[in-house]
Design a protein around this motif. Structure first.
Motif, mmCIF file in Angstrom:
data_model
loop_
_atom_site.group_PDB
_atom_site.id
_atom_site.type_symbol
_atom_site.label_atom_id
_atom_site.label_comp_id
_atom_site.label_asym_id
_atom_site.label_seq_id
_atom_site.Cartn_x
_atom_site.Cartn_y
_atom_site.Cartn_z
ATOM 1 N N ASP A 237 -43.755 19.471 17.349
ATOM 2 C CA ASP A 237 -44.295 19.654 16.000
ATOM 3 C C ASP A 237 -45.822 19.665 16.015
ATOM 4 O O ASP A 237 -46.473 18.662 15.711
ATOM 5 C CB ASP A 237 -43.789 18.512 15.105
ATOM 6 N N PRO A 238 -46.426 20.831 16.356
ATOM 7 C CA PRO A 238 -47.895 20.891 16.429
ATOM 8 C C PRO A 238 -48.557 20.685 15.064
ATOM 9 O O PRO A 238 -49.739 20.372 15.005
ATOM 10 C CB PRO A 238 -48.181 22.311 16.935
ATOM 11 N N GLU A 239 -47.806 20.846 13.977
ATOM 12 C CA GLU A 239 -48.394 20.763 12.636
ATOM 13 C C GLU A 239 -48.407 19.336 12.080
ATOM 14 O O GLU A 239 -48.818 19.127 10.937
ATOM 15 C CB GLU A 239 -47.589 21.620 11.647
ATOM 16 N N GLN A 240 -47.936 18.360 12.828
ATOM 17 C CA GLN A 240 -47.825 17.003 12.279
ATOM 18 C C GLN A 240 -49.189 16.463 11.844
ATOM 19 O O GLN A 240 -50.217 16.779 12.445
ATOM 20 C CB GLN A 240 -47.204 16.056 13.305
ATOM 21 N N PRO A 241 -49.207 15.642 10.788
ATOM 22 C CA PRO A 241 -50.469 15.042 10.341
ATOM 23 C C PRO A 241 -51.106 14.240 11.482
ATOM 24 O O PRO A 241 -50.407 13.587 12.243
ATOM 25 C CB PRO A 241 -50.030 14.099 9.220
ATOM 26 N N ARG A 242 -52.423 14.332 11.594
ATOM 27 C CA ARG A 242 -53.133 13.617 12.664
ATOM 28 C C ARG A 242 -53.435 12.187 12.241
ATOM 29 O O ARG A 242 -53.860 11.943 11.115
ATOM 30 C CB ARG A 242 -54.431 14.330 13.030
ATOM 31 N N ILE A 243 -53.221 11.260 13.174
ATOM 32 C CA ILE A 243 -53.542 9.858 12.927
ATOM 33 C C ILE A 243 -54.920 9.577 13.531
ATOM 34 O O ILE A 243 -55.177 9.965 14.670
ATOM 35 C CB ILE A 243 -52.492 8.933 13.605
ATOM 36 N N ARG A 244 -55.790 8.939 12.766
ATOM 37 C CA ARG A 244 -57.111 8.596 13.303
ATOM 38 C C ARG A 244 -56.972 7.376 14.199
ATOM 39 O O ARG A 244 -56.645 6.296 13.743
ATOM 40 C CB ARG A 244 -58.068 8.271 12.156
ATOM 41 N N THR A 245 -57.217 7.571 15.470
ATOM 42 C CA THR A 245 -57.051 6.482 16.423
ATOM 43 C C THR A 245 -57.938 6.741 17.631
ATOM 44 O O THR A 245 -58.652 7.749 17.694
ATOM 45 C CB THR A 245 -55.567 6.361 16.838
ATOM 46 N N ARG A 246 -57.883 5.851 18.623
ATOM 47 C CA ARG A 246 -58.776 6.016 19.774
ATOM 48 C C ARG A 246 -58.401 7.253 20.590
ATOM 49 O O ARG A 246 -57.256 7.699 20.606
ATOM 50 C CB ARG A 246 -58.738 4.755 20.632
ATOM 51 N N LEU A 247 -59.389 7.738 21.313
ATOM 52 C CA LEU A 247 -59.271 9.001 22.037
ATOM 53 C C LEU A 247 -58.075 9.019 23.002
ATOM 54 O O LEU A 247 -57.330 9.993 23.071
ATOM 55 C CB LEU A 247 -60.577 9.253 22.805
ATOM 56 N N ARG A 248 -57.895 7.914 23.719
ATOM 57 C CA ARG A 248 -56.846 7.881 24.736
ATOM 58 C C ARG A 248 -55.472 8.141 24.102
ATOM 59 O O ARG A 248 -54.655 8.883 24.627
ATOM 60 C CB ARG A 248 -56.868 6.515 25.425
ATOM 61 N N SER A 249 -55.235 7.507 22.944
ATOM 62 C CA SER A 249 -53.950 7.694 22.270
ATOM 63 C C SER A 249 -53.822 9.108 21.733
ATOM 64 O O SER A 249 -52.745 9.696 21.758
ATOM 65 C CB SER A 249 -53.818 6.695 21.113
ATOM 66 N N ARG A 250 -54.945 9.656 21.255
ATOM 67 C CA ARG A 250 -54.890 11.033 20.731
ATOM 68 C C ARG A 250 -54.537 12.012 21.841
ATOM 69 O O ARG A 250 -53.717 12.895 21.661
ATOM 70 C CB ARG A 250 -56.245 11.412 20.114
ATOM 71 N N LEU A 251 -55.175 11.820 23.002
ATOM 72 C CA LEU A 251 -54.899 12.728 24.116
ATOM 73 C C LEU A 251 -53.430 12.655 24.513
ATOM 74 O O LEU A 251 -52.758 13.657 24.700
ATOM 75 C CB LEU A 251 -55.772 12.364 25.327
ATOM 76 N N ARG A 252 -52.905 11.452 24.636
ATOM 77 C CA ARG A 252 -51.511 11.257 25.035
ATOM 78 C C ARG A 252 -50.548 11.893 24.043
ATOM 79 O O ARG A 252 -49.547 12.470 24.420
ATOM 80 C CB ARG A 252 -51.197 9.755 25.099
ATOM 81 N N HIS A 253 -50.870 11.744 22.766
ATOM 82 C CA HIS A 253 -49.907 12.149 21.739
ATOM 83 C C HIS A 253 -49.997 13.638 21.393
ATOM 84 O O HIS A 253 -48.976 14.274 21.140
ATOM 85 C CB HIS A 253 -50.109 11.307 20.477
ATOM 86 N N TYR A 254 -51.218 14.181 21.376
ATOM 87 C CA TYR A 254 -51.381 15.527 20.806
ATOM 88 C C TYR A 254 -51.489 16.655 21.824
ATOM 89 O O TYR A 254 -51.442 17.816 21.459
ATOM 90 C CB TYR A 254 -52.602 15.553 19.880
ATOM 91 N N THR A 255 -51.636 16.322 23.116
ATOM 92 C CA THR A 255 -51.799 17.392 24.101
ATOM 93 C C THR A 255 -50.508 18.196 24.266
ATOM 94 O O THR A 255 -49.426 17.618 24.431
ATOM 95 C CB THR A 255 -52.219 16.794 25.470
ATOM 96 N N ASN A 256 -50.634 19.512 24.201
ATOM 97 C CA ASN A 256 -49.532 20.446 24.492
ATOM 98 C C ASN A 256 -48.342 20.383 23.543
ATOM 99 O O ASN A 256 -47.239 20.783 23.922
ATOM 100 C CB ASN A 256 -49.001 20.239 25.925
#
Ligand SMILES: [Zn+2]
Length: 305
Positions: A237-256
């Motif tokens: 689900d690439p369209e999911q709302p983004r959660i504001r959080t630290r970079l490491r978690s964003r990379l893990r969750h949103y990549t690809n």
């Protein structure tokens, strides 16, 4: 359906949870706030169900109790479309941070919610974030006490948040300190450069190259061991709302997120799959080797309820 090394059916599994339930966001998203996030789990799980239909693959859906309680129709749809239901806890908390009593309560509540929605027994368990580790092996006795016959939560690797390095890589019987026994279907690893490497699910499937994932699965099947593919509905689900959080978690969750569906299709086309319980039932319980080191570890641990 599938070509090359396909005699051994691998397991296809889905951890049915929403994007805001994940451990990576737990410091920014409080559980009290869960009802305030726009839920996308129904639509995303349906997308996975459609995908599996297209390839005539059935799998195991480990449902979060919190979701089952609110989305009973989705639970019934998973069942009606021929898949196996499993349990993914109620609150998605790390087991090794819970007391045995808290774990028992969470597990019973989740199993109850799923069974109430589905009207069928739930026999398999998947821990949030693979959190059955050397520090929480006491969970085995509680899982058997709650009526589970199999578990798929132990990752035989070294990792910051999870893993039981050196534990068996094939399905095996694991015995708790109080003698409870359950069949464990470990998360997939293969040997590369002398190390046990994680493969075929979640962030590893999503972020590491496909040649790596194919090599790992081919190697496992070549050794007649079924692989364990796992995916989360939010991963397609690439369209999911983004959660504001630290970079490491964003990379893990949103990549690809945009390429996960194609990666899954690649696997669905190439390999044979079945639900976890079905794969495990091809052998009688007595035929699985017992790993008692887990029980021994648990017995020497600090927990003793
Ligand atoms: Zn999860």
């Amino acid at each position: 359906m599938s070509s090359s090394p396909a005699k051994v059916a691998s397991a296809f599994s889905v951890d049915v949870e929403d994007y805001f339930h994940v451990e990576a966001f737990s410091r920014d998203v409080s559980r009290d706030d869960w009802p305030n996030y726009p839920s996308r789990v129904v639509a995303n799980t349906r997308k996975l169900l459609d995908l599996l239909d297209r390839y005539r693959v059935r799998g195991t859906f480990f449902v979060l109790g919190w979701v089952a309680e609110r989305q009973g129709e989705l639970v019934r749809e998973i069942r009606d479309r021929g898949h196996e239901l499993g349990c993914h806890s109620y609150w998605h908390r790390l087991i090794y941070r819970l007391t045995p009593d808290e774990f028992r309560e969470d597990t019973k509540r989740a199993k109850d919610a799923i069974e109430k929605a589905a009207g069928v027994a739930t026999l398999g368990y998947r821990a949030p974030t693979f959190s059955i580790t050397g520090a929480s092996l006491w969970a085995i006795d509680i899982l058997t006490e709650c009526g589970f016959t199999f578990d798929s939560s132990i990752f035989p690797i070294h990792h910051d948040n999870y893993g039981l390095a050196g534990s068996p890589r094939d399905p095996y019987r694991i015995r708790g300190a109080r003698g409870g026994e359950i069949v464990e279907f470990p998360i997939s690893t293969f040997k590369m450069l002398g190390r046990d490497m994680p493969v075929a699910g979640g962030g590893y499937l999503r972020m590491l190259p496909m040649w790596y994932n194919r090599t790992g699965i081919d190697r496992m099947l070549g050794e007649s061991r079924p692989a364990m593919v796992y995916v989360h509905p939010w991963e397609i689900d690439p369209e999911q709302p983004r959660i504001r959080t630290r970079l490491r978690s964003r990379l893990r969750h949103y990549t690809n997120l945009g390429s996960m569906q194609a990666r899954l299709e690649h696997l669905l086309e190439r390999y044979a799959f079945a639900p976890v319980g079905e794969i495990l039932s091809t052998r009688r319980l007595a035929e699985y080797r017992v790993d008692d080191s887990a029980g021994a570890l648990a017995r020497t641990g600090t927990e003793g309820t």
